[in-house]
Design an enzyme around this catalytic site. Structure first.
Site, PDB file in Angstrom:
ATOM      1  N   GLY A   1      42.735  27.211  43.546  1.00  0.00           N
ATOM      2  CA  GLY A   1      43.526  26.007  43.329  1.00  0.00           C
ATOM      3  C   GLY A   1      44.117  25.386  44.577  1.00  0.00           C
ATOM      4  O   GLY A   1      44.602  24.261  44.550  1.00  0.00           O
TER       5      GLY A   1
ATOM      6  N   LYS B   1      36.917  42.608  44.733  1.00  0.00           N
ATOM      7  CA  LYS B   1      37.799  41.631  44.091  1.00  0.00           C
ATOM      8  C   LYS B   1      37.369  41.557  42.633  1.00  0.00           C
ATOM      9  O   LYS B   1      36.224  41.191  42.344  1.00  0.00           O
ATOM     10  CB  LYS B   1      37.659  40.272  44.773  1.00  0.00           C
ATOM     11  CG  LYS B   1      38.557  39.226  44.153  1.00  0.00           C
ATOM     12  CD  LYS B   1      38.337  37.856  44.775  1.00  0.00           C
ATOM     13  CE  LYS B   1      39.057  36.801  43.947  1.00  0.00           C
ATOM     14  NZ  LYS B   1      38.536  35.462  44.186  1.00  0.00           N
TER      15      LYS B   1
END
Lengths: 259, 378
Positions: free
Chosen positions: A183, A95
């Protein structure tokens, strides 16, 4: 038919990616089990050299490790960290996180795309964490990314899908799995992302800071499954604004006979 | 105050900006309403930060702590970083009237050689720590840049994260230390009131207030990943100094967005029998207020809690706002050896003498996760 989530050549049945930072190792195991997660991220900077095995002890067998490049401020550093991840046996998934803003931790799409290109050529399964920008997403795709990972809100804020409209554009336009990352604060928000057509959701802070970590992991699992099922079952048409029974603009087409 | 000839001058207006904002800060004008508005704000402005540091915020200490805790959780989860300071020399050319290392204080002076430094590191590494902060007294003559660089190189063999807290340097010297393996630089400004500063720092390079002020900026220019700030609260008006510390860090992060920011919160303890007299004394409640205000103004910053504070305060503040804590601390020279015998005297008395293991367990008991390293040298 089985609903398979593909990343590169790898297949998964869970669409929940779990973060491992921000909480203690023994809770990670419980969270993975309750979340039914098959992929878990690992910050290489947290798993200091020689320490990876220690963390692996807490991760149930069969779970794919997704190392990230957090700590990288540019493409060059991200590539170096990715190489290190391979060296210590973390596999081929990576990632990419390129962050040069210590305040909001917003990803630098430009550097991320550069790193994606280099690492994809080297055979990594590249998963770029990015700000949801369509042009940058196309760059990631052309660079050989296996998916894109747009943020829903600044990391750690638990504010949910602040970037919803832009994520929807990516889902509509980019023929790669779109994984909403960062988030997501509540299961309902994860569910909403899945209903929109996201391929998977990643969460960390929301679970790590919950009062009951395993229970929250399970709540997310259920929400993600519900959202996915809803997406696959094609939601009925819901008119957002009041519909009118008559056809004030096109009714004239029916009036031909009177001429 | 004029720079000495070998001191690098950089193009920056940060000093003027910090000092003028600090001088304009009249904390007596803030009301309970200002504090409530600041507590409601999603992002705290410099003005809101001033409100939270004012006396009007004291009655809101519980709300302040709860907001600070929520903000800390968002950014750091349950993690608490661990480290230990390593004092390798206590020679000092400065005369700072409040410091145990000052050049006129008759203490045992010492400087560890490379072999002794390595022995210290080996002992510390056995505790499982991955982060050290290398300190010297401020003497370029006795502890030159090369000496400090060598200590960093040796530290790289045993630790993952290396910080330095030494005299301010030029950017090329910081670059050299970075190449030797250090990536974090801490410099305490002590007080941002330059008039007061002059009365406390009577001799030595440290008298050059602006050179010290710009140390963090030069460190970032030299390639350091992170920089630490602090005022020694209680030297002057602590509310103004705390504001200036936070604002200094805030402006630096704006100018260098990639820089990692850290804040320390040392205080001079009030004299016991004098508690009610001096309104500028920093009692625990005020210290807590300052730390919470730092957290809300700089939600992303690492906040270190010193062993100047006692076990009770430290174990609680890591649940609220601090994210970094030391353990197994010795502030003398060479205190980590086999029998712990020091070669040189301490800088100050510590209030929390717990070992690394004891602090580690206390963090776990607080429901938090002790983290030895969250860093990668690239």
């Amino acid at each position: 038919m089985k609903d398979i989530f593909k990343l590169g050549d790898h297949e998964f049945t869970s669409r929940f990616i779990l973060g491992s930072g921000k909480y203690s190792l023994d809770l990670i195991k419980a969270a993975v089990e309750n979340a039914g997660a098959q992929i878990i991220t690992l910050a290489l900077r947290r798993a200091a050299a020689g320490n990876v095995a220690n963390i692996l002890d807490y991760i149930p067998k069969g779970v794919t490790l997704l190392p990230n490049t957090s700590g990288a401020r540019n493409a060059e550093e991200a590539v170096r960290i990715a190489h290190l991840a391979r060296e210590v046996g973390c596999g081929d998934f990576i990632k990419i996180e390129c962050i040069r803003d210590s305040k909001y931790l917003l990803p630098d799409n430009y550097e991320t795309a550069k790193a994606a290109e280099i690492l994809a050529k080297e055979g990594y399964v590249v998963m770029p964490y990015m700000y949801p920008d369509l042009n940058a997403a196309r760059d990631m795709m052309n660079a050989g990314a296996a998916c894109i990972m747009p943020l829903g809100a600044p990391i750690g804020t638990n504010k949910g899908l602040c970037t919803k409209e832009f994520i929807q554009i990516l889902i509509d336009e980019i023929p790669l799995p779109v994984i909403v990352d960062a988030g997501i604060g509540r299961p309902s928000q994860a569910c909403e992302a899945m209903e929109m057509g996201a391929a998977a959701v990643m969460a960390n802070t929301a679970i790590a800071t919950a009062g009951d970590v395993p229970a929250m992991a399970e709540a997310f699992k259920k929400a993600i499954e519900a959202g996915r099922t809803a997406y696959l079952s094609k939601p009925g048409r819901v008119l957002e604004k009041g519909a009118s029974a008559s056809s004030p603009l096109t009714g004239f087409l029916e009036d031909r006979g009177e001429a | 105050m004029k720079y000495l000839p070998d001191m690098e001058v950089i193009n920056s207006d940060m000093l003027e900006r910090v000092v003028s904002e600090m001088e304009g800060y009249d904390y007596s004008e803030f009301t309970a309403e200002d504090v409530k508005a600041a507590l409601r704000a999603d992002v705290l402005s410099p003005r809101g930060f001033q409100a939270l540091l004012s006396p009007a915020a004291e009655p809101f200490i519980e709300e302040l702590a709860q907001r600070a805790q929520a903000e800390t959780r968002k950014h750091f989860g349950n993690s608490v970083m661990m480290f230990t300071p390593v004092y390798i020399a206590n020679y000092c050319e400065n005369y700072c009237i409040y410091c145990g290392f000052n050049c006129h204080n008759k203490i045992r002076r010492a400087k560890l050689n490379e072999e002794e430094i390595e022995r210290e590191f080996i002992e510390i590494a056995k505790t499982g720590l991955q982060e050290v902060l290398i300190l010297t007294g401020e003497s370029r003559k006795m502890s030159d840049v090369k000496y400090i660089g060598e200590a960093c190189r040796i530290a790289r063999k045993y630790f993952n994260v290396i910080g330095v807290e030494v005299y301010p340097m030029n950017s090329d010297e910081y670059r050299y230390l970075h190449e030797c393996g250090a990536d974090y630089v801490t410099v305490f400004q002590e007080t941002y009131n330059s008039d007061k500063y002059e009365t406390l720092h009577l001799e030595g390079h440290k008298r050059i207030f602006p050179y010290r002020f710009y140390a963090q900026e030069r460190a970032v220019m030299g390639g350091m990943r992170g920089v630490g700030f602090a005022a020694l609260l209680g030297l002057d008006d602590f509310r103004k100094d705390a504001f200036a510390t936070g604002y200094h860090a805030y402006l630096l992060q704006q100018k260098y967005p990639h820089a990692e920011i850290a804040v320390s919160c040392p205080r001079l303890r009030p004299i016991i029998n004098n508690e009610s007299i001096n309104p500028k004394d920093v009692h625990e409640k005020q210290l807590l207020q300052v730390i919470c205000a730092y957290r809300l103004f700089l939600p992303f910053a690492s906040i270190t809690i010193s062993t100047r504070e006692c076990e009770r305060f430290r174990d609680n503040i890591i649940k609220i706002a601090a994210t970094k804590i030391s353990g197994g601390v010795s502030v003398g020279i060479g205190g980590h050896g086999e029998n712990g015998e020091e070669k040189g005297d301490e800088q100050f008395d510590i209030s929390d003498g717990r070992s690394v293991q004891e602090v580690y367990e206390a963090i776990e008991r607080a429901g938090m996760q002790p983290v030895m390293s969250d860093y990668i040298y690239v």
